[in-house]
Design an enzyme around this catalytic site. Structure first.
Site, PDB file in Angstrom:
ATOM      1  N   GLY A  90      34.826  43.101  40.853  1.00  0.00           N
ATOM      2  CA  GLY A  90      34.523  44.059  39.786  1.00  0.00           C
ATOM      3  C   GLY A  90      35.354  45.315  39.877  1.00  0.00           C
ATOM      4  O   GLY A  90      35.749  45.894  38.855  1.00  0.00           O
ATOM      5  N   ASP A  91      35.660  45.748  41.094  1.00  0.00           N
ATOM      6  CA  ASP A  91      36.506  46.929  41.280  1.00  0.00           C
ATOM      7  C   ASP A  91      37.918  46.651  40.778  1.00  0.00           C
ATOM      8  O   ASP A  91      38.555  47.504  40.152  1.00  0.00           O
ATOM      9  CB  ASP A  91      36.551  47.321  42.757  1.00  0.00           C
ATOM     10  CG  ASP A  91      35.169  47.494  43.364  1.00  0.00           C
ATOM     11  OD1 ASP A  91      34.212  47.750  42.611  1.00  0.00           O
ATOM     12  OD2 ASP A  91      35.050  47.369  44.596  1.00  0.00           O
TER      13      ASP A  91
ATOM     14  N   GLY B  31      34.156  35.263  31.349  1.00  0.00           N
ATOM     15  CA  GLY B  31      35.029  36.293  30.796  1.00  0.00           C
ATOM     16  C   GLY B  31      34.400  37.669  30.704  1.00  0.00           C
ATOM     17  O   GLY B  31      33.539  38.043  31.513  1.00  0.00           O
TER      18      GLY B  31
ATOM     19  N   GLN C  36      25.666  48.660  41.656  1.00  0.00           N
ATOM     20  CA  GLN C  36      24.741  48.466  42.769  1.00  0.00           C
ATOM     21  C   GLN C  36      23.628  49.503  42.826  1.00  0.00           C
ATOM     22  O   GLN C  36      22.535  49.225  43.313  1.00  0.00           O
ATOM     23  CB  GLN C  36      25.487  48.474  44.104  1.00  0.00           C
ATOM     24  CG  GLN C  36      26.418  47.292  44.302  1.00  0.00           C
ATOM     25  CD  GLN C  36      27.846  47.634  43.961  1.00  0.00           C
ATOM     26  OE1 GLN C  36      28.100  48.383  43.026  1.00  0.00           O
ATOM     27  NE2 GLN C  36      28.780  47.072  44.707  1.00  0.00           N
TER      28      GLN C  36
ATOM     29  N   ASN D  35      28.125  44.286  34.957  1.00  0.00           N
ATOM     30  CA  ASN D  35      28.215  42.847  34.734  1.00  0.00           C
ATOM     31  C   ASN D  35      27.046  42.437  33.846  1.00  0.00           C
ATOM     32  O   ASN D  35      26.241  43.289  33.438  1.00  0.00           O
ATOM     33  CB  ASN D  35      28.270  42.075  36.060  1.00  0.00           C
ATOM     34  CG  ASN D  35      27.025  42.264  36.912  1.00  0.00           C
ATOM     35  OD1 ASN D  35      25.915  42.488  36.406  1.00  0.00           O
ATOM     36  ND2 ASN D  35      27.184  42.173  38.227  1.00  0.00           N
TER      37      ASN D  35
ATOM     38  N   SER E 192      18.003  33.902  59.519  1.00  0.00           N
ATOM     39  CA  SER E 192      19.249  34.263  60.179  1.00  0.00           C
ATOM     40  C   SER E 192      20.272  33.183  59.877  1.00  0.00           C
ATOM     41  O   SER E 192      19.942  31.991  59.853  1.00  0.00           O
ATOM     42  CB  SER E 192      19.036  34.379  61.691  1.00  0.00           C
ATOM     43  OG  SER E 192      20.255  34.641  62.356  1.00  0.00           O
TER      44      SER E 192
END
Length: 327
Positions: free
Chosen positions: A256-257, A228, A172, A195, A36
């Protein structure tokens, strides 16, 4: 250029941890992990991959079509997107489920631990692209970004059937889709976005080596963080674009979006792949410097100044006439 962006639509819960996750992980005990982290901050923001991409494109003057599934709690978010130039006419509204939630904690090294509740996103598999194509008079490109896996497969199959160019962006969902599903999603894509880690994972999951992936897609775009971007085409010399200079990272969520939004904007303007990747890198840098995926403030002059500092006068001269125009 008429472009539809299919993908998750979500609310982001963003937390920061002033420590390093790695210091709390014992490699030989990971099968019994129970940790946690006391976080320092909580930000509740608009998110989801598809609206993040659409928002970024709208900041550059485009009007992309958002395609995805939400709950009835989407009203305020819809208003925000429409005020910023995003078409939400083709968003499916669930009568039973809440809009998806993304919960992520980021440590001081920019490492992240995240969870995602799908909610209404599971109904994206009911969305058919045909009526959308008919209502807007055709589509030039469909981005298929992370979403309900069955929706992603349905959209890619329909693109192939209808002869619609599409860009595959599994990212994802590579962790939950099996090799056969990933092959079905990727095969025939005009563009494949990943990526560098996801590029390797794509090859491992599909059983295709890099050469086979290139035989299956038109152009492969691989982001490499501070190293890059690489753009690889089967009939073209590889392109490498360096990362933007003098960026002050705050939160990597949605970077990334932002890159995809810039890259697709360049395509809509008819620019070459090098300029598209540079546009993506510059827009991504704004996201990286901001908490929240749609909270950055960007003027045309500031954008072009940042672009020129990294990529030079010749590059910015190609981009400047388009900025703020709708391709």
């Amino acid at each position: 250029m008429k472009l539809a962006v299919c993908g998750s639509i979500a609310t982001d819960h963003l937390m920061t941890y002033d420590g390093r996750f790695a210091e709390s992980l014992v490699p030989e005990e990971l099968d019994k992990i129970s940790v946690s982290f006391l976080v320092d901050d909580l930000q509740v923001r608009r998110g989801g991959i598809a609206p993040n991409v659409c928002f970024g494109m709208a900041q550059l003057g485009h009007h992309p079509l958002l395609v995805g599934a939400v709950g009835e709690d989407f009203a305020a978010y819809r208003s925000w997107l429409e005020r910023h130039g995003v078409s939400c006419e083709h968003v499916h509204v669930s009568q039973m489920l809440h809009t998806a939630r993304f919960v992520v904690t980021t440590d001081r090294d920019m490492a992240q631990i995240a969870s995602f509740y799908a909610g209404a996103m599971s109904e994206a598999r009911t969305i058919e692209l045909g009526p959308i194509v008919d209502s807007v008079g055709g589509l030039d490109l469909v981005l298929i970004s992370p979403d309900d896996p069955q929706a992603m497969l349905r959209h890619s199959a329909e693109c192939r059937t209808r002869g619609l160019p599409f860009a595959a962006d599994p990212s994802q969902q590579l962790n939950v889709m099996d090799g056969e599903s990933i092959r079905r999603l990727v095969d025939g894509a005009t563009y494949l976005f990943t990526n560098d880690y996801e590029a390797t994972l794509t090859e491992r999951r599909t059983g295709w080596d890099a050469q086979e992936v290139m035989r299956r897609v038109g152009t492969r775009v691989i982001t490499r963080g501070k190293d890059g971007v690489s753009v690889l085409g089967s009939d073209a010399e590889p392109i490498h674009v360096p990362a933007v200079l003098d960026v002050h990272p705050v939160d990597p969520t949605g970077v990334g979006d932002g890159f995809r939004a810039g890259f697709l904007s360049g395509l809509a303007w008819g620019l070459g792949h090098e300029r598209c990747a540079q546009l993506g890198a510059v827009l991504a840098s704004y996201v990286l410097e901001t908490v929240g995926t749609q909270e950055y403030d960007m003027s045309a002059d500031a954008f072009l100044d940042r672009f020129e500092r990294t990529y030079g006068t010749d590059a910015v001269a190609e981009v400047a006439p388009h900025l703020g125009s709708d391709g």
